[in-house]
Design a protein around this motif. Structure first.
Motif, PDB file in Angstrom:
ATOM      1  N   ASN A 192      33.927  62.663  48.622  1.00 45.50           N
ATOM      2  CA  ASN A 192      34.966  63.169  49.387  1.00 45.50           C
ATOM      3  C   ASN A 192      34.437  63.731  50.817  1.00 45.50           C
ATOM      4  OD1 ASN A 192      37.147  61.779  48.070  1.00 45.50           O
ATOM      5  ND2 ASN A 192      37.480  63.640  46.983  1.00 45.50           N
ATOM      6  N   GLY A 230      34.431  62.449  54.314  1.00 43.02           N
ATOM      7  CA  GLY A 230      35.289  63.193  55.079  1.00 43.02           C
ATOM      8  C   GLY A 230      34.354  63.582  56.545  1.00 43.02           C
ATOM      9  N   ARG A 264      47.411  62.189  53.510  1.00 33.91           N
ATOM     10  CA  ARG A 264      46.203  62.314  54.401  1.00 33.91           C
ATOM     11  C   ARG A 264      46.863  62.890  55.991  1.00 33.91           C
ATOM     12  NH1 ARG A 264      45.111  57.720  58.041  1.00 33.91           N
ATOM     13  NH2 ARG A 264      46.904  56.645  58.419  1.00 33.91           N
ATOM     14  N   TRP A 293      37.785  67.944  55.621  1.00 32.86           N
ATOM     15  CA  TRP A 293      37.850  67.817  54.147  1.00 32.86           C
ATOM     16  C   TRP A 293      38.562  69.214  53.566  1.00 32.86           C
ATOM     17  CZ3 TRP A 293      39.370  65.240  50.378  1.00 32.86           C
ATOM     18  CH2 TRP A 293      39.280  65.546  49.240  1.00 32.86           C
ATOM     19  N   LEU A 295      39.170  57.496  53.932  1.00 37.34           N
ATOM     20  CA  LEU A 295      37.864  57.954  53.813  1.00 37.34           C
ATOM     21  C   LEU A 295      36.860  56.952  53.519  1.00 37.34           C
ATOM     22  CD1 LEU A 295      38.437  61.604  52.216  1.00 37.34           C
ATOM     23  CD2 LEU A 295      38.374  61.173  54.453  1.00 37.34           C
ATOM     24  N   GLN A 351      32.938  63.079  42.378  1.00 38.50           N
ATOM     25  CA  GLN A 351      34.167  62.663  43.400  1.00 38.50           C
ATOM     26  C   GLN A 351      34.254  63.561  44.493  1.00 38.50           C
ATOM     27  OE1 GLN A 351      36.450  60.212  41.934  1.00 38.50           O
ATOM     28  NE2 GLN A 351      36.975  60.452  44.184  1.00 38.50           N
ATOM     29  N   ARG A 352      33.870  64.745  44.173  1.00 37.95           N
ATOM     30  CA  ARG A 352      34.088  65.944  45.461  1.00 37.95           C
ATOM     31  C   ARG A 352      32.926  65.610  46.280  1.00 37.95           C
ATOM     32  NH1 ARG A 352      35.986  70.643  47.312  1.00 37.95           N
ATOM     33  NH2 ARG A 352      34.406  71.821  48.335  1.00 37.95           N
ATOM     34  N   PHE A 370      42.909  58.994  49.950  1.00 39.74           N
ATOM     35  CA  PHE A 370      41.602  58.912  50.187  1.00 39.74           C
ATOM     36  C   PHE A 370      41.054  57.629  50.866  1.00 39.74           C
ATOM     37  CE2 PHE A 370      41.745  61.313  46.400  1.00 39.74           C
ATOM     38  CZ  PHE A 370      41.485  62.675  46.890  1.00 39.74           C
TER      39      PHE A 370
END
Ligand SMILES: [Zn+2]
Length: 347
Positions: free
Chosen positions: A116, A120, A339, A330, A295, A112-113, A292
């Protein structure tokens, strides 16, 4: 992903490939830009260490060490170069975090990170690039995407409201506040007379609402003056008559495409097709938080606009974008509940 296989043998090969993409003309110091760098021994995870001669002199030290990943998005990551390269290939296949975690054998939270960070990086560099403009024949349309506060119960509590009801059918023009943020899509039609022309170039922006005041600065910044501009008859687009050759189709009257006397095809079908592609893509994520959404949309935009290229070229174009930023966007966003407001992007 076949093009990545030679580099997925071990961490050193993966690190060498990523270095080649980051510095095609030879390594330069990420701090001062000098090419007077000496190779040192590798790190345990295969990354090459360098010592910059000017930086060492300035600091009065024997060495000033940096690595392949100093000042890049990957710098603080614990993933190894081989894992990052694998994630990169899977990212390009439009997979979600669950699938990437399974395919790369990493934790889902880590995956997940990773996505992102990558999305990002694309958002910050490619999406916000002020020099990217659309011209000639441009279609505009808006659509609405359900997005709640998935995964952020704190925020639902903080705003003292009930969690969003799923499958809620809202009538009329929805807004971000109502849980259905509108998206503005601008697409430059592909030049069909040119065999080698790139794919239709699209620009997608997640909005708070669809008022003229919201969309005007975006259209002015992204569409070159004098372009042919095709929309439906929705009145938020009326202001474009001043700067563009604005033509509308009347969906309300059952008109979807027509040929004007000058031979111009007036329709928004290119954008309609893109919306269904985007919906398909977003469906993989099984509900997206508003935090998100922009993104993921930026990833779709990037991959679509590079769709005419070979996998390898797309992968390297994405890496060049990602290496051109340190991931500041990010990191700043990670500390916010919502956001970044659009006003930070269009000043
Ligand atoms: Zn230096």
């Amino acid at each position: 992903m076949k093009h990545l296989i030679p580099y997925l043998q071990d961490d050193q090969k993966a690190a060498d490939y990523l270095r080649q993409v980051r510095w095609p003309d030879g390594v330069t110091c990420p701090r001062c830009g000098s090419d007077a760098v000496e190779s040192r021994e590798r790190c345990d995870n295969g990354l090459q260490r360098f010592s910059c001669v000017p930086c060492a002199g300035r600091l009065g030290q024997q060495f000033a060490i940096c690595t392949d990943w100093t000042s890049s998005i990957f710098e603080e990551s614990k993933l190894r170069p081989l894992e990052w390269l694998l994630v990169m290939g899977l990212w390009q296949l439009k997979l979600n975090a669950t699938d990437i975690a399974a395919a790369a054998d990493i934790q889902e939270r880590t995956a997940q990170r990773c996505i992102n960070l990558l999305d990002g990086g694309i958002y910050e560099t490619y999406h916000l690039d002020p020099t990217r403009q659309l011209e000639h024949q441009v279609e505009a349309d808006e659509c609405y995407q359900s997005a709640g506060s998935k995964g952020l119960p704190r925020e639902v509590e903080r705003r003292e409201r009930e969690p969003r009801q799923r499958g809620l059918q809202l009538r009329g023009r929805a807004t971000a506040e109502l849980g259905r943020p509108p998206l503005l899509g601008l697409v430059q039609r592909r030049d069909k007379t040119d065999q080698d022309a790139p794919a239709a170039q699209v620009y997608l922006e997640v909005l708070e609402n669809v008022r003229t005041a919201t969309i005007k600065p975006i259209i002015t910044a992204k569409v070159k003056g004098g372009a042919q501009f095709f929309t439906d008859e929705y009145n938020i687009y009326h202001f474009t008559e001043a700067d563009y050759d604005h033509r509308t189709v009347n969906h309300g009257a059952g008109e979807y495409a027509r040929r004007d006397p000058d031979g111009t095809c007036v329709h928004c079908n290119t954008m309609e097709g893109l919306w269904s592609g985007l919906r398909n893509f977003l469906d993989h994520f099984r509900g997206i938080s508003q935090r998100f959404l922009h993104l993921r949309v930026a990833r779709y935009e990037f991959l679509h606009n590079h769709g005419h290229l070979h996998w390898r070229q797309v992968c390297e174009a994405a890496l060049r974008c990602i290496f051109s930023t340190t991931g500041d966007y990010w990191r700043r966003m990670a500390h916010q509940h919502r956001r970044m407001p659009l006003t930070l992007c269009y000043r």
